[in-house]
Design an enzyme around this catalytic site. Structure first.
Site, short mmCIF file in Angstrom:
data_model
loop_
_atom_site.label_atom_id
_atom_site.label_comp_id
_atom_site.label_asym_id
_atom_site.label_seq_id
_atom_site.Cartn_x
_atom_site.Cartn_y
_atom_site.Cartn_z
CB ALA A 9 33.46 39.27 43.42
N GLY A 14 28.25 36.39 41.29
CA GLY A 14 27.17 36.99 41.01
C GLY A 14 27.30 38.25 40.37
CE LYS A 15 33.03 39.08 38.58
NZ LYS A 15 32.99 37.88 38.88
CG ASP A 86 29.55 41.41 32.81
OD1 ASP A 86 29.98 41.40 34.03
OD2 ASP A 86 29.10 40.33 31.98
CD GLU A 87 33.54 39.02 32.02
OE1 GLU A 87 34.63 39.06 32.50
OE2 GLU A 87 32.65 38.15 31.94
CB CYS A 144 36.63 29.38 49.80
SG CYS A 144 37.88 28.07 49.70
CB CYS A 146 37.08 25.96 53.69
SG CYS A 146 37.47 27.85 53.34
#
Length: 191
Positions: A9, A14-15, A86-87, A144, A146
Site C-alpha cells: 500500500a 495500516g501495514k 515489515d518494510e 487521499c 479527496c
C-alpha cells in the site's frame, strides 16, 4: 502448503498494524513467529511500530542479511509457524527469493508488508520482486484527502512543498510524505 504473501500500500494504510495483528493471532494460538524489519529505518530500531500505538520487537535485516540462514537457524531451535517482514520494500531481490524458499522448502508461511512505489512512482526493488513472485498479493487501502484510494507517496519538504528529485529512500513519516491518489500525486508534481 506455505505461501509467500505481499501486503502492499501507500504510506498510512495500516501495514504495520495489520502485520502486528497477524502476529498476535498466531501467538494467541500458541504458535511461534519471527518478526523482521529493515535496519535502514532508524526511527524505531529493532521494533515494528504502528501509528496507532501497537508495537513488537523484531530482528533487523540489512542488504547483507541471509534471511534463509537466519530463519532456518531459529526454526531449527524452535519450529516457526510464520515469518513476518515489515518494510519489505527494502528487501533485496535475493532476499525475496530466500523468503520464497522458506515458504517452498521449509514450509513456513512468510507475510511481507511494504510500500509498492517511491515518491516518484517507481517500484522499490523488494516490492518489484515480491509483486513478481509472491503467491498472494493483497493491496491495503489508504485514503487521499479527496476520499479516493491513495496509491502514491508524495515526498514534501519542511514547508509541505512537493519534492521531485532525490534519493529513492529517505526515511520519514507524515512530516515527509503524503499518501495521495494518482490524480493528486500527478497534480502535485505537475505531470
Amino acid at each position: 502448503m506455505a505461501k509467500l504473501y505481499f501486503y502492499y500500500a501507500s504510506m498510512n494504510a495500516g501495514k504495520s498494524t495489520t502485520m502486528l495483528q497477524a502476529d498476535f493471532n498466531y501467538r494467541e494460538r500458541g504458535m511461534a513467529t519471527m518478526l523482521w524489519t529493515a535496519e535502514l529505518d532508524t526511527r524505531s530500531s529493532g521494533m515494528v511500530r504502528s501509528r496507532i500505538g501497537l508495537e513488537a520487537g523484531a530482528h533487523l535485516y540489512s542488504p547483507d542479511t541471509d534471511l534463509w540462514n537466519e530463519v532456518q537457524a531459529a526454526h531449527n531451535s524452535r519450529p516457526l509457524d510464520c515469518v513476518l517482514v515489515d518494510e519489505a520494500q527494502f528487501l533485496t531481490k535475493p532476499q525475496v527469493w530466500q523468503l520464497a524458499r522458506l515458504a517452498d522448502e521449509a514450509g513456513i508461511p512468510v507475510l511481507c508488508y511494504g510500500i509498492r512505489t517511491d515518491f516518484q512512482g517507481e517500484l522499490f526493488p523488494g516490492s518489484a520482486a515480491l509483486l513478481g513472485i509472491a503467491d498472494t498479493l493483497v493491496e491495503l487501502k489508504a485514503v487521499c484527502h479527496c476520499g479516493r484510494k491513495a496509491s502514491m507517496n508524495l515526498r514534501v519538504d519542511a514547508e509541505g512543498k512537493p519534492i521531485k528529485q532525490g534519493e529513492q529512500t529517505e526515511i520519514g513519516g507524515n512530516d515527509r510524505y503524503l499518501a495521495l491518489c494518482r490524480k493528486h500525486f500527478s497534480e502535485a508534481l505537475a505531470r
